[in-house]
Design a protein around this motif. Structure first.
Motif, PDB file in Angstrom:
ATOM      1  N   ARG A  25       0.827  -1.210   0.000  1.00 60.93           N
ATOM      2  CA  ARG A  25       0.000   0.000   0.000  1.00 60.93           C
ATOM      3  C   ARG A  25       0.860   1.259   0.000  1.00 60.93           C
ATOM      4  NH1 ARG A  25      -4.530  -1.821   4.398  1.00 60.93           N
ATOM      5  NH2 ARG A  25      -5.812  -3.024   2.962  1.00 60.93           N
ATOM      6  N   LYS A  26       1.920   1.248   0.783  1.00 60.27           N
ATOM      7  CA  LYS A  26       2.800   2.413   0.830  1.00 60.27           C
ATOM      8  C   LYS A  26       3.431   2.657  -0.536  1.00 60.27           C
ATOM      9  CE  LYS A  26       6.782   4.331   3.205  1.00 60.27           C
ATOM     10  NZ  LYS A  26       7.853   4.106   4.152  1.00 60.27           N
ATOM     11  N   GLN A  27       3.879   1.594  -1.182  1.00 59.66           N
ATOM     12  CA  GLN A  27       4.487   1.739  -2.502  1.00 59.66           C
ATOM     13  C   GLN A  27       3.481   2.276  -3.513  1.00 59.66           C
ATOM     14  OE1 GLN A  27       5.359  -1.734  -4.887  1.00 59.66           O
ATOM     15  NE2 GLN A  27       7.343  -0.867  -5.449  1.00 59.66           N
ATOM     16  N   ARG A  28       2.249   1.783  -3.446  1.00 58.01           N
ATOM     17  CA  ARG A  28       1.217   2.278  -4.367  1.00 58.01           C
ATOM     18  C   ARG A  28       0.950   3.757  -4.153  1.00 58.01           C
ATOM     19  NH1 ARG A  28      -3.807  -1.189  -3.716  1.00 58.01           N
ATOM     20  NH2 ARG A  28      -4.736   0.721  -4.479  1.00 58.01           N
ATOM     21  N   ARG A  29       0.878   4.188  -2.889  1.00 54.70           N
ATOM     22  CA  ARG A  29       0.665   5.614  -2.604  1.00 54.70           C
ATOM     23  C   ARG A  29       1.808   6.444  -3.159  1.00 54.70           C
ATOM     24  NH1 ARG A  29      -0.789   3.883   2.535  1.00 54.70           N
ATOM     25  NH2 ARG A  29       1.257   4.442   3.312  1.00 54.70           N
ATOM     26  N   GLU A  30       3.039   5.982  -2.935  1.00 57.92           N
ATOM     27  CA  GLU A  30       4.201   6.722  -3.422  1.00 57.92           C
ATOM     28  C   GLU A  30       4.230   6.763  -4.941  1.00 57.92           C
ATOM     29  OE1 GLU A  30       7.437   4.703  -1.529  1.00 57.92           O
ATOM     30  OE2 GLU A  30       7.096   5.703   0.390  1.00 57.92           O
TER      31      GLU A  30
ATOM     32  N   ARG B 264       1.643   6.517  -6.993  1.00 53.91           N
ATOM     33  CA  ARG B 264       0.547   7.364  -7.451  1.00 53.91           C
ATOM     34  C   ARG B 264       0.930   8.838  -7.329  1.00 53.91           C
ATOM     35  NH1 ARG B 264      -4.854   5.513  -4.838  1.00 53.91           N
ATOM     36  NH2 ARG B 264      -3.190   4.823  -3.539  1.00 53.91           N
ATOM     37  N   SER B 265       1.545   9.205  -6.214  1.00 54.49           N
ATOM     38  CA  SER B 265       1.964  10.588  -6.014  1.00 54.49           C
ATOM     39  C   SER B 265       3.035  10.975  -7.029  1.00 54.49           C
ATOM     40  CB  SER B 265       2.524  10.781  -4.608  1.00 54.49           C
ATOM     41  OG  SER B 265       1.543  10.526  -3.657  1.00 54.49           O
TER      42      SER B 265
ATOM     43  N   TYR C 265      -8.471   4.826   1.069  1.00 47.67           N
ATOM     44  CA  TYR C 265      -7.919   4.992  -0.265  1.00 47.67           C
ATOM     45  C   TYR C 265      -7.205   6.325  -0.487  1.00 47.67           C
ATOM     46  CZ  TYR C 265     -10.190   0.687  -1.431  1.00 47.67           C
ATOM     47  OH  TYR C 265     -10.556  -0.626  -1.450  1.00 47.67           O
ATOM     48  N   GLU C 266      -7.642   7.357   0.156  1.00 44.64           N
ATOM     49  CA  GLU C 266      -6.993   8.654  -0.040  1.00 44.64           C
ATOM     50  C   GLU C 266      -5.822   8.834   0.915  1.00 44.64           C
ATOM     51  OE1 GLU C 266      -6.309  12.384  -1.737  1.00 44.64           O
ATOM     52  OE2 GLU C 266      -7.642  10.796  -2.407  1.00 44.64           O
ATOM     53  N   TYR C 267      -6.026   8.436   2.174  1.00 42.68           N
ATOM     54  CA  TYR C 267      -4.993   8.666   3.180  1.00 42.68           C
ATOM     55  C   TYR C 267      -4.195   7.418   3.524  1.00 42.68           C
ATOM     56  CZ  TYR C 267      -7.247  13.140   3.593  1.00 42.68           C
ATOM     57  OH  TYR C 267      -7.755  14.366   3.307  1.00 42.68           O
ATOM     58  N   GLY C 268      -4.576   6.261   2.972  1.00 44.08           N
ATOM     59  CA  GLY C 268      -3.775   5.056   3.087  1.00 44.08           C
ATOM     60  C   GLY C 268      -3.807   4.352   4.432  1.00 44.08           C
TER      61      GLY C 268
END
Length: 184
Positions: free
Chosen positions: A82-87, A89-90, A133-136
Motif C-alpha cells: 500500500r505504501k508503494q502504491r501511494r508513493e 501514485r503521487s 484509499y486517499e490517506y492510506g
C-alpha cells in the motif's frame, strides 16, 4: 542479573538462526503472494524477522511459530504494498503535472464527478473510503479510529464501494459519461 541476560542473549543467538533458516521460505512466499514483487517480498521478510527477533521470548512459547510468522509477513507485505502504491501514485501525478500532460479540464470534471459520487454516500461510508484509499490507512488503523472491529471496517468499505458503483452507473446512464474503470 547480567549473567541471566547474557545467557538469554546466547540462547537467542543460537535459536534465532535456526528459526530463520526453518521459516524463511514460508515467510518470503507469504509476502510474495501479496506483493508479486521480489524486492518488496524480501523487505517484508526482513521486517518480519526483525519483529520476530524483538519478540523472540514470547514467540519461543508460541506453539505455531510458522503460522505467526506467515501472518506477520502477510500484514507487513500488505502495508509495504500500500505504501508503494501511494508513493507511485503521487510520483506519477507529480510527473504528469510537471510535464503538463494532465488535461486540467478533464481533471476538474473527474474530481467534481467523484466528489458528487462521494457526497451521495452516508458519512461513515464516505469517511471509510477516504481514509483507506486517499490517506492510506490500514483496516486495522481505521478500526481503531472508528472504534469498531476490523471485519466491520472491511464490510463498511465493501458496502461503500458497492453503493458508489451503483450511483456511478446510474449517473453514467443518465448523463452518458464514459465508464470509469477506477471504481471497479
Amino acid at each position: 542479573m547480567s549473567n541471566g541476560r547474557e545467557q538469554q542473549r546466547r540462547s537467542i543467538s543460537e535459536a534465532f538462526p535456526i528459526m530463520y533458516s526453518q521459516y524463511f521460505m514460508q515467510v518470503y512466499y507469504s509476502a510474495f503472494s501479496v506483493t508479486k514483487n521480489d524486492e518488496l517480498a524480501q523487505d517484508a521478510a526482513q521486517e518480519t524477522f526483525l519483529k520476530a527477533y524483538r519478540h523472540f521470548d514470547s514467540l519461543e512459547q508460541h506453539e505455531q511459530k510458522g503460522a505467526w510468522l506467515k501472518a506477520v509477513s502477510r500484514n507487513v507485505a500488505i502495508d509495504m504494498y500500500r505504501k508503494q502504491r501511494r508513493e507511485n501514485r503521487s510520483y506519477w501525478a507529480w510527473r504528469d503535472a510537471c510535464r503538463g500532460e494532465v488535461d486540467v479540464e478533464r481533471t476538474i470534471v473527474d474530481q467534481d464527478f467523484l466528489r458528487g459520487l462521494l457526497s451521495s454516500l452516508e458519512p461513515i461510508y464516505r469517511q471509510s473510503l477516504l481514509l483507506v484509499y486517499e490517506y492510506g490507512l490500514t483496516y486495522e488503523q481505521l478500526a481503531n479510529y472508528q472504534k469498531s472491529s476490523i471485519s466491520a471496517v472491511k464490510s463498511r468499505v465493501h458496502r461503500a464501494k458497492k453503493k458508489l458503483r451503483v450511483v456511478a452507473l446510474q449517473t453514467e446512464n443518465l448523463v452518458g459519461v464514459p465508464e470509469r474503470s477506477s471504481l471497479r
